[in-house]
Motif scaffolding. Sequence first.
Motif, PDB file in Angstrom:
ATOM      1  N   VAL A  99      79.552  21.950  70.847  1.00  0.00           N
ATOM      2  CA  VAL A  99      78.274  20.701  71.320  1.00  0.00           C
ATOM      3  C   VAL A  99      77.903  20.650  72.375  1.00  0.00           C
ATOM      4  O   VAL A  99      78.243  21.891  73.184  1.00  0.00           O
ATOM      5  N   ALA A 100      77.009  20.745  72.927  1.00  0.00           N
ATOM      6  CA  ALA A 100      76.191  20.300  74.574  1.00  0.00           C
ATOM      7  C   ALA A 100      75.633  19.124  74.804  1.00  0.00           C
ATOM      8  O   ALA A 100      75.465  18.168  74.178  1.00  0.00           O
ATOM      9  N   HIS A 101      75.823  19.046  76.580  1.00  0.00           N
ATOM     10  CA  HIS A 101      75.652  17.828  76.502  1.00  0.00           C
ATOM     11  C   HIS A 101      73.858  18.041  76.873  1.00  0.00           C
ATOM     12  O   HIS A 101      73.197  18.010  76.576  1.00  0.00           O
ATOM     13  N   ARG A 102      74.170  16.109  76.551  1.00  0.00           N
ATOM     14  CA  ARG A 102      72.501  15.886  76.633  1.00  0.00           C
ATOM     15  C   ARG A 102      72.844  13.772  77.167  1.00  0.00           C
ATOM     16  O   ARG A 102      73.403  13.564  76.773  1.00  0.00           O
ATOM     17  N   ARG A 103      71.658  13.938  78.101  1.00  0.00           N
ATOM     18  CA  ARG A 103      72.210  12.395  79.418  1.00  0.00           C
ATOM     19  C   ARG A 103      71.666  11.636  77.953  1.00  0.00           C
ATOM     20  O   ARG A 103      70.929  11.689  77.119  1.00  0.00           O
ATOM     21  N   THR A 104      72.301  10.255  78.445  1.00  0.00           N
ATOM     22  CA  THR A 104      72.269   8.871  77.369  1.00  0.00           C
ATOM     23  C   THR A 104      72.061   8.067  78.161  1.00  0.00           C
ATOM     24  O   THR A 104      72.621   7.569  79.621  1.00  0.00           O
ATOM     25  N   ALA A 105      70.438   7.095  79.178  1.00  0.00           N
ATOM     26  CA  ALA A 105      70.562   5.815  79.152  1.00  0.00           C
ATOM     27  C   ALA A 105      71.242   4.780  78.976  1.00  0.00           C
ATOM     28  O   ALA A 105      71.891   4.644  78.636  1.00  0.00           O
ATOM     29  N   ASP A 106      72.014   4.505  80.125  1.00  0.00           N
ATOM     30  CA  ASP A 106      73.053   3.174  79.938  1.00  0.00           C
ATOM     31  C   ASP A 106      71.815   1.817  79.562  1.00  0.00           C
ATOM     32  O   ASP A 106      70.940   1.710  80.250  1.00  0.00           O
ATOM     33  N   THR A 107      72.878   1.365  78.592  1.00  0.00           N
ATOM     34  CA  THR A 107      71.718   0.766  78.571  1.00  0.00           C
ATOM     35  C   THR A 107      73.098  -0.474  77.951  1.00  0.00           C
ATOM     36  O   THR A 107      74.303  -0.623  78.044  1.00  0.00           O
ATOM     37  N   PRO A 108      72.380  -1.849  78.362  1.00  0.00           N
ATOM     38  CA  PRO A 108      73.552  -2.963  78.133  1.00  0.00           C
ATOM     39  C   PRO A 108      74.104  -3.331  76.714  1.00  0.00           C
ATOM     40  O   PRO A 108      73.575  -3.377  76.042  1.00  0.00           O
ATOM     41  N   ALA A 109      75.678  -4.363  76.641  1.00  0.00           N
ATOM     42  CA  ALA A 109      75.969  -5.168  75.255  1.00  0.00           C
ATOM     43  C   ALA A 109      75.065  -6.033  75.043  1.00  0.00           C
ATOM     44  O   ALA A 109      74.261  -6.328  75.922  1.00  0.00           O
ATOM     45  N   VAL A 110      74.917  -5.859  73.968  1.00  0.00           N
ATOM     46  CA  VAL A 110      74.072  -6.751  73.012  1.00  0.00           C
ATOM     47  C   VAL A 110      74.972  -7.906  72.542  1.00  0.00           C
ATOM     48  O   VAL A 110      76.227  -7.901  72.704  1.00  0.00           O
TER      49      VAL A 110
END
Length: 110
Positions: A99-110
């Motif tokens: 595994v290697a790090h990858r940024r994830t944008a915050d997303t609101p719950a639906v």
Amino acid sequence: MERQLACRVDDLADGECLRADTDPPVAVYRVGGAFYATADSCSHEEWSLGEEGEVDGFEVTCSLHMARFDVRDGRALCLPAIRALETYAVEVVDGDVFVAHRRTADTPAV
Ligand code: FES
């Protein structure tokens, strides 16, 4: 996070997850023969998804307060979680899962 060995392919059956002892810890999921990785801790509170999560298709449910996340992109799918999980790029080499790090944008719950 540099690329780190998380587990062996044989450590997970399809539909299972585990907590990998990486730094930071990640949860590794095996779904449909493919591997996915997110932050191990739920984004709602400190709780291990890899050890305590329940996998159903591409969703993992946190066993503490039942938030659900998409293991492919870390999206929070329902309350009480409102923040996405960090996701990690996964590479399988000779039966080893890295595994290697990858940024994830915050997303609101639906
Ligand atoms: Fe996961 Fe609350 S700690 S939903």
